[in-house]
Design a protein around this motif. Sequence first.
Motif, PDB file in Angstrom:
ATOM      1  N   ILE A  52       0.837  -1.204   0.000  1.00  0.00           N
ATOM      2  CA  ILE A  52       0.000   0.000   0.000  1.00  0.00           C
ATOM      3  C   ILE A  52       0.874   1.256   0.000  1.00  0.00           C
ATOM      4  O   ILE A  52       0.616   2.200  -0.751  1.00  0.00           O
ATOM      5  CB  ILE A  52      -0.948  -0.003   1.220  1.00  0.00           C
ATOM      6  N   ALA A  53       1.912   1.265   0.821  1.00  0.00           N
ATOM      7  CA  ALA A  53       2.793   2.431   0.912  1.00  0.00           C
ATOM      8  C   ALA A  53       3.503   2.696  -0.406  1.00  0.00           C
ATOM      9  O   ALA A  53       3.715   3.852  -0.788  1.00  0.00           O
ATOM     10  CB  ALA A  53       3.817   2.234   2.028  1.00  0.00           C
ATOM     11  N   MET A  55       2.327   2.094  -3.370  1.00  0.00           N
ATOM     12  CA  MET A  55       1.374   2.609  -4.355  1.00  0.00           C
ATOM     13  C   MET A  55       0.864   3.996  -3.979  1.00  0.00           C
ATOM     14  O   MET A  55       0.297   4.682  -4.821  1.00  0.00           O
ATOM     15  CB  MET A  55       0.185   1.658  -4.490  1.00  0.00           C
ATOM     16  N   SER A  56       1.062   4.390  -2.727  1.00  0.00           N
ATOM     17  CA  SER A  56       0.584   5.690  -2.267  1.00  0.00           C
ATOM     18  C   SER A  56       1.554   6.784  -2.690  1.00  0.00           C
ATOM     19  O   SER A  56       2.754   6.548  -2.789  1.00  0.00           O
ATOM     20  CB  SER A  56       0.463   5.697  -0.745  1.00  0.00           C
ATOM     21  N   PRO A  57       1.050   7.999  -2.909  1.00  0.00           N
ATOM     22  CA  PRO A  57       1.971   9.090  -3.236  1.00  0.00           C
ATOM     23  C   PRO A  57       2.864   9.419  -2.047  1.00  0.00           C
ATOM     24  O   PRO A  57       2.442   9.312  -0.904  1.00  0.00           O
ATOM     25  CB  PRO A  57       1.042  10.270  -3.545  1.00  0.00           C
ATOM     26  N   GLY A  58       4.091   9.787  -2.334  1.00  0.00           N
ATOM     27  CA  GLY A  58       5.023  10.154  -1.279  1.00  0.00           C
ATOM     28  C   GLY A  58       6.076   9.097  -1.050  1.00  0.00           C
ATOM     29  O   GLY A  58       6.047   8.023  -1.663  1.00  0.00           O
ATOM     30  N   ILE A  60       8.090   6.053   0.361  1.00  0.00           N
ATOM     31  CA  ILE A  60       7.617   4.767   0.883  1.00  0.00           C
ATOM     32  C   ILE A  60       7.951   4.587   2.363  1.00  0.00           C
ATOM     33  O   ILE A  60       7.151   4.028   3.112  1.00  0.00           O
ATOM     34  CB  ILE A  60       8.147   3.587   0.041  1.00  0.00           C
ATOM     35  N   ASN A  63       5.484   6.775   4.298  1.00  0.00           N
ATOM     36  CA  ASN A  63       4.159   6.149   4.188  1.00  0.00           C
ATOM     37  C   ASN A  63       4.075   4.907   5.072  1.00  0.00           C
ATOM     38  O   ASN A  63       3.073   4.686   5.751  1.00  0.00           O
ATOM     39  CB  ASN A  63       3.856   5.763   2.738  1.00  0.00           C
ATOM     40  N   SER A  64       5.135   4.110   5.066  1.00  0.00           N
ATOM     41  CA  SER A  64       5.167   2.902   5.902  1.00  0.00           C
ATOM     42  C   SER A  64       5.072   3.266   7.372  1.00  0.00           C
ATOM     43  O   SER A  64       4.330   2.639   8.136  1.00  0.00           O
ATOM     44  CB  SER A  64       6.445   2.106   5.657  1.00  0.00           C
ATOM     45  N   PHE A  67       1.511   4.235   8.185  1.00  0.00           N
ATOM     46  CA  PHE A  67       0.626   3.069   8.267  1.00  0.00           C
ATOM     47  C   PHE A  67       0.889   2.248   9.531  1.00  0.00           C
ATOM     48  O   PHE A  67      -0.046   1.799  10.192  1.00  0.00           O
ATOM     49  CB  PHE A  67       0.760   2.178   7.030  1.00  0.00           C
ATOM     50  N   TYR A  70      -0.425   4.193  12.490  1.00  0.00           N
ATOM     51  CA  TYR A  70      -1.892   4.155  12.535  1.00  0.00           C
ATOM     52  C   TYR A  70      -2.391   2.796  13.020  1.00  0.00           C
ATOM     53  O   TYR A  70      -3.281   2.710  13.854  1.00  0.00           O
ATOM     54  CB  TYR A  70      -2.481   4.478  11.161  1.00  0.00           C
TER      55      TYR A  70
END
Length: 181
Positions: A52-53, A55-58, A60, A63-64, A67, A70
């Motif tokens: 997911i990270a 594929m997400s903008p920004g 990795i 983003n990881s 996630f 969270y």
Amino acid sequence: MCNMILFELFKTFFTIGLISFGGGYAMIPVIELEVTEHDWMTIQEFTDIIAIAGMSPGPIATNSAIFVGYQTAGFLGAIVSALGMVLPSLIIILIISIFFNKANKHHTVQSAFYGLRPIIVGLIVYSAIKFAISNELVGTFSPHSISLLAIFGLSLLALIKFSIHPAVVILTAGVVGIIFF
């Protein structure tokens, strides 16, 4: 209890952000080690987060961290993890930018950067191999693993040979996954 988890998330991602070099993909093995040692999630859950990270903008790694934070401690955990990951780079870049023009021309600095290149490539390759093993792309030869290798090979071919935009390749692979799996 919650404050302790938030502190641990911040400390962990601050340390990763401080000592890791080579960008987000090179940080993935370090993040994975910390996440599993803290029992914040399983390797399979972390692998899903990396997918997911990626594929997400920004970046990795950030983003990881978001996630993981969270998943571990909710919205506040995501914020604390992101700050922990980003602050070391921000501080270091501010300090380096002051001296960069002078230091970059120094032979020792150029040699150090040249010496770091192979380990960065090694960390990225290691991360890719671990990711492939945990997703059963390598190691076993079942119809499932062969189909995953086919998607990988065709995606790589589309990216390298035909220069298809990565977003198109990602979307296509996702649709293929929906259809076949």
